[in-house]
Design an enzyme around this catalytic site. Structure first.
Site, PDB file in Angstrom:
ATOM      1  N   ASP A  86      -7.037   4.303  -4.628  1.00 41.36           N
ATOM      2  CA  ASP A  86      -7.686   4.159  -3.312  1.00 41.36           C
ATOM      3  C   ASP A  86      -8.330   5.519  -3.035  1.00 41.36           C
ATOM      4  OD1 ASP A  86      -7.900   2.272  -0.852  1.00 41.36           O
ATOM      5  OD2 ASP A  86      -7.285   4.135   0.061  1.00 41.36           O
ATOM      6  N   LYS A 144       0.871  -1.187   0.000  1.00 38.01           N
ATOM      7  CA  LYS A 144       0.000   0.000   0.000  1.00 38.01           C
ATOM      8  C   LYS A 144       0.898   1.223   0.000  1.00 38.01           C
ATOM      9  CE  LYS A 144      -4.433   1.033   0.170  1.00 38.01           C
ATOM     10  NZ  LYS A 144      -5.606   0.296  -0.335  1.00 38.01           N
TER      11      LYS A 144
HETATM   12  P1  NDP Z   1     -12.953   7.734  -2.951  1.00 36.21           P
HETATM   13  O1  NDP Z   1     -11.896   8.730  -2.743  1.00 36.21           O
HETATM   14  O2  NDP Z   1     -13.494   7.516  -4.316  1.00 36.21           O
HETATM   15  O3  NDP Z   1     -14.192   8.052  -1.988  1.00 36.21           O
HETATM   16  C1  NDP Z   1     -14.016   8.117  -0.607  1.00 36.21           C
HETATM   17  C2  NDP Z   1     -15.337   8.513   0.019  1.00 36.21           C
HETATM   18  O4  NDP Z   1     -15.219   8.399   1.430  1.00 36.21           O
HETATM   19  C3  NDP Z   1     -15.717   9.961  -0.262  1.00 36.21           C
HETATM   20  O5  NDP Z   1     -17.114  10.076  -0.256  1.00 36.21           O
HETATM   21  C4  NDP Z   1     -15.094  10.679   0.926  1.00 36.21           C
HETATM   22  O6  NDP Z   1     -15.693  11.933   1.238  1.00 36.21           O
HETATM   23  C5  NDP Z   1     -15.361   9.693   2.036  1.00 36.21           C
HETATM   24  N1  NDP Z   1     -14.357   9.867   3.095  1.00 36.21           N
HETATM   25  C6  NDP Z   1     -13.013   9.816   2.961  1.00 36.21           C
HETATM   26  N2  NDP Z   1     -12.409  10.061   4.140  1.00 36.21           N
HETATM   27  C7  NDP Z   1     -13.425  10.249   5.020  1.00 36.21           C
HETATM   28  C8  NDP Z   1     -13.448  10.542   6.403  1.00 36.21           C
HETATM   29  N3  NDP Z   1     -12.322  10.667   7.117  1.00 36.21           N
HETATM   30  N4  NDP Z   1     -14.678  10.665   6.993  1.00 36.21           N
HETATM   31  C9  NDP Z   1     -15.816  10.522   6.279  1.00 36.21           C
HETATM   32  N5  NDP Z   1     -15.841  10.274   4.965  1.00 36.21           N
HETATM   33  C10 NDP Z   1     -14.660  10.117   4.349  1.00 36.21           C
HETATM   34  O7  NDP Z   1     -12.378   6.354  -2.355  1.00 36.21           O
HETATM   35  P2  NDP Z   1     -12.859   4.870  -2.628  1.00 36.21           P
HETATM   36  O8  NDP Z   1     -14.320   4.837  -2.841  1.00 36.21           O
HETATM   37  O9  NDP Z   1     -11.959   4.292  -3.633  1.00 36.21           O
HETATM   38  O10 NDP Z   1     -12.493   4.168  -1.240  1.00 36.21           O
HETATM   39  C11 NDP Z   1     -13.420   4.080  -0.154  1.00 36.21           C
HETATM   40  C12 NDP Z   1     -12.977   2.975   0.786  1.00 36.21           C
HETATM   41  O11 NDP Z   1     -12.950   1.726   0.080  1.00 36.21           O
HETATM   42  C13 NDP Z   1     -11.581   3.138   1.394  1.00 36.21           C
HETATM   43  O12 NDP Z   1     -11.575   2.582   2.693  1.00 36.21           O
HETATM   44  C14 NDP Z   1     -10.717   2.277   0.485  1.00 36.21           C
HETATM   45  O13 NDP Z   1      -9.539   1.833   1.129  1.00 36.21           O
HETATM   46  C15 NDP Z   1     -11.674   1.124   0.224  1.00 36.21           C
HETATM   47  N6  NDP Z   1     -11.372   0.317  -0.956  1.00 36.21           N
HETATM   48  C16 NDP Z   1     -11.309   0.896  -2.193  1.00 36.21           C
HETATM   49  C17 NDP Z   1     -11.058   0.116  -3.294  1.00 36.21           C
HETATM   50  C18 NDP Z   1     -11.081   0.666  -4.681  1.00 36.21           C
HETATM   51  O14 NDP Z   1     -11.027  -0.138  -5.631  1.00 36.21           O
HETATM   52  N7  NDP Z   1     -11.202   1.954  -4.888  1.00 36.21           N
HETATM   53  C19 NDP Z   1     -10.751  -1.322  -3.163  1.00 36.21           C
HETATM   54  C20 NDP Z   1     -10.946  -1.847  -1.825  1.00 36.21           C
HETATM   55  C21 NDP Z   1     -11.199  -1.023  -0.776  1.00 36.21           C
HETATM   56  P3  NDP Z   1     -14.905  13.297   0.905  1.00 36.21           P
HETATM   57  O15 NDP Z   1     -15.120  13.507  -0.557  1.00 36.21           O
HETATM   58  O16 NDP Z   1     -15.556  14.304   1.765  1.00 36.21           O
HETATM   59  O17 NDP Z   1     -13.465  13.058   1.267  1.00 36.21           O
END
Ligand code: NDP
Length: 444
Positions: free
Chosen positions: A164, A124
C-alpha cells in the site's frame, strides 16, 4: 436497523477515530434499505458485527538506524472480517498511520474484496514508520523487525498482506523473506512479491490498469470515448503511474501528477518519455515531483493539488480525503464529467455529495481500485497451484473482474431515473455477499 443509531453508538465507543467513522457512515447510509429488507440480519445483530473488526494486533517495532540509534515505531494489523475467505489487505508505511486510518481501510477492504468475486476477507496493517529518506538497509531492518512480531498472526489461509502507500516491491520482498524464515514455509503469504519468487505478472500495474478498465465501463454507459480526453491524476506512486501509463496507451491526455509537496501541470499532456522519468524519479532515485518541473520547465503548484485545472476526468490516486467539497465544485465548474478513484476514500463526504448530486459518473475507490486486490487474489491462486500465468491471461482476467464489478454496481445502484449511484451499488453488492456468508456461519 437505523443507520444513525448504529453510527451514534460507534461514535460513542470510538470517538477518536474520524476516518473509520467516515467510512462506516458512508456504507451504512447506503445499505440501510437493503439491510432492512432482511429482518433476519437484525435478529443476529449483523451490522455491529460487520462494523467492528474481528481483532486488532498492535505492537512496538524496535529497530536500529544507520547511526546505531534505536528507533521505535508502532505496528498494527487489523483482521476485519473473514466470512468469505482469509483476511486480505495491504500494509501501509507512512508517518500518518494510526488505528483509525487502518480500521477505515480494513472496513472498506472487506466490501471491496467481496466485490471482486474472489474468496477474500478484509484486513489491513501498517506502521507509522516512514520509508522516506531511509537507506535500503534501514528499511530492511525495519521490515524484519515488523515481521518478527507479525509473522505468527498471518499465513496463506489465515491472513495474506500486500503493499500500500510506502510499501512496494522492495518492502514486500524484505517482509516476505523474513516471514519465510520465521514460519519455515514457502506458500506465498504476501502478494505483490517479486516475479522471481511467486509474484504475479501484472500485479504492479493492476490497481492503475483496473481503475482505467472500470472507467471505460462507466464511459461506455454514456457512449463516451476515452481518446483525446483530458485527465487530472493525483499522486505519483504505484497507482498513479500505472493509471497514467494505461491512459496514454489509449490516447488520453494526462495533465497533472503530484506528491505530498505539490503538483505538476502539463497542459499539452505528459509524454511517455516524461512518464518514464517520473517512474524512475519515484522508484529509483526516490525524488520529489518538483524535480520533474525543474527538468521539463512546466508549471508547478507548490503545496497545491491538481483539482483546479480544466479536465474531463479526475482520478485521485494519492491518499484519503485529498479532494474536498470546494475541489469538487471547482472540478464540476471546469466541466469534469467523470471521477474514478484510485486511492481509498480520496473524496471527502462533501465532495461525494457534490459528485452524486450533479449526476456525473462517479466511481468510489472500493469499486474502481479493486483491480489491485483482484490480481493479488490471482497471485494467491497461482501460488496454490504452483503455476505461473502469462501477462495476457492475468490482464484478461483483470478486465473481466472489473467489468463484473461494474455490472454489480449498476445492478444495485441504478436509480429509477436511470442514473447509477456507484457508491450505493458497490456498498450494497459488497455487503450482501458478506452478510449472507456471515449468516450461514453462525455467531462467531
Ligand atoms: P505509493 O506509496 O506508491 O504512492 C503514494 C502517492 O501518494 C505518492 O505520490 C505520495 O507522495 C502521495 N501521498 C501519500 N500521502 C499523501 C498525502 N498525505 N498528501 C498528498 N499526497 C500523498 O502508494 P500507492 O500508489 O500504492 O497508493 C495510493 C493510494 O491507492 C492509497 O490510497 C492506497 O490505499 C490506494 N490503493 C493502492 C493499491 C495498490 O495496489 N498499491 C490498491 C488499492 C488502493 P509522497 O511521495 O510525497 O508521499
Amino acid at each position: 436497523m437505523k443507520a444513525t443509531e448504529v453510527l451514534n453508538d460507534l461514535k460513542r465507543r470510538f470517538p477518536n477515530e474520524p476516518e473509520y467513522l467516515q467510512a462506516v457512515e458512508e456504507v451504512l447510509s447506503t445499505i440501510e434499505d437493503a439491510y432492512n429488507e432482511h429482518p433476519e440480519f437484525d435478529r443476529y445483530n449483523l451490522i455491529e458485527r460487520l462494523c467492528i473488526p474481528d481483532r486488532i494486533f498492535s505492537f512496538r517495532v524496535s529497530w536500529v538506524d544507520d547511526k546505531g540509534k534505536v528507533q521505535n515505531n508502532m505496528g498494527y494489523r487489523i483482521q476485519h472480517n473473514n466470512a468469505i475467505g482469509p483476511y486480505k489487505g495491504g500494509i501501509r508505511f507512512h508517518s500518518s498511520v494510526n488505528q483509525s486510518i487502518l480500521k477505515f481501510l480494513a472496513f472498506e477492504q472487506t466490501f471491496k474484496n467481496s466485490l471482486t468475486t474472489l474468496a477474500m476477507g478484509g484486513g489491513k496493517g501498517g506502521s507509522d514508520f516512514s520509508p522516506k529518506g531511509k537507506s535500503d538497509m534501514e528499511i530492511m531492518r525495519f521490515c524484519q523487525a515488523f515481521i518478527a512480531e507479525l509473522w505468527r498472526h498471518i499465513g496463506p489461509d489465515t491472513d495474506v498482506p500486500a503493499g500500500d502507500i510506502g510499501v512496494g516491491g522492495r518492502e514486500v520482498g524484505f517482509m516476505y523473506g523474513m516471514y519465510k524464515k520465521m514460519a519455515r514455509e514457502n506458500t506465498g503469504t504476501f502478494t505483490g512479491k517479486g516475479i522471481e519468487f511467486g509474484g504475479s505478472l501484472v500485479r504492479p500495474e493492476a490497481t492503475g490498469y483496473g481503475n482505467v478498465y472500470f472507467l471505460l465501463n462507466m464511459l461506455a454507459t454514456r457512449n463516451i470515448d476515452i481518446k483525446g480526453k483530458t485527465v487530472a491524476i493525483s499522486g505519483s506512486g504505484n497507482v498513479a503511474t500505472y493509471t497514467a501509463k494505461k491512459l496514454l496507451s489509449l490516447g488520453a491526455k494526462v495533465v497533472t501528477m503530484s506528491d505530498s509537496n505539490g503538483t505538476i501541470y502539463v497542459p499539452e499532456g505528459i509524454s511517455e518519455e516524461q512518464l518514464d522519468y517520473i517512474f524512475k524519479l519515484k522508484n529509483i532515485y526516490r525524488g520529489r515531483i518538483k524535480e520533474f518541473a525543474d527538468e521539463y520547465g512546466c508549471e508547478y503548484f507548490d503545496g497545491g493539488r491538481p483539482w483546479s485545472v480544466k479536465c474531463d476526468i479526475a482520478m485521485p490516486s494519492a491518499t484519503q480525503n485529498e479532494l474536498d467539497g470546494d475541489d469538487a465544485k471547482m472540478l464540476l465548474a471546469n466541466g469534469c464529467f467523470a471521477v474514478s478513484e484510485g486511492a481509498n476514500m480520496p473524496s471527502t463526504r462533501e465532495a461525494v455529495h457534490e459528485f452524486i448530486n450533479s449526476k456525473i459518473l462517479y466511481a468510489p475507490g472500493k469499486a474502481a481500485n479493486a483491480g489491485g486486490v483482484s490480481v493479488s487474489g490471482l497471485e494467491m491462486a497461482q501460488n496454490s497451484q504452483k503455476l505461473v500465468w502469462t501477462a495476457e491471461e492475468v490482464d484478461s482476467k483483470l478486465k473481466r473482474i472489473m467489468s463484473d464489478i461494474h455490472t454489480q454496481c449498476v445492478k444495485y445502484g441504478k436509480n429509477e431515473d436511470g442514473y447509477t449511484n456507484y457508491v450505493k451499488g458497490a456498498n450494497v453488492a459488497g455487503f450482501m455477499k458478506v452478510a449472507k456468508a456471515m449468516m450461514g456461519q453462525g455467531i462467531l
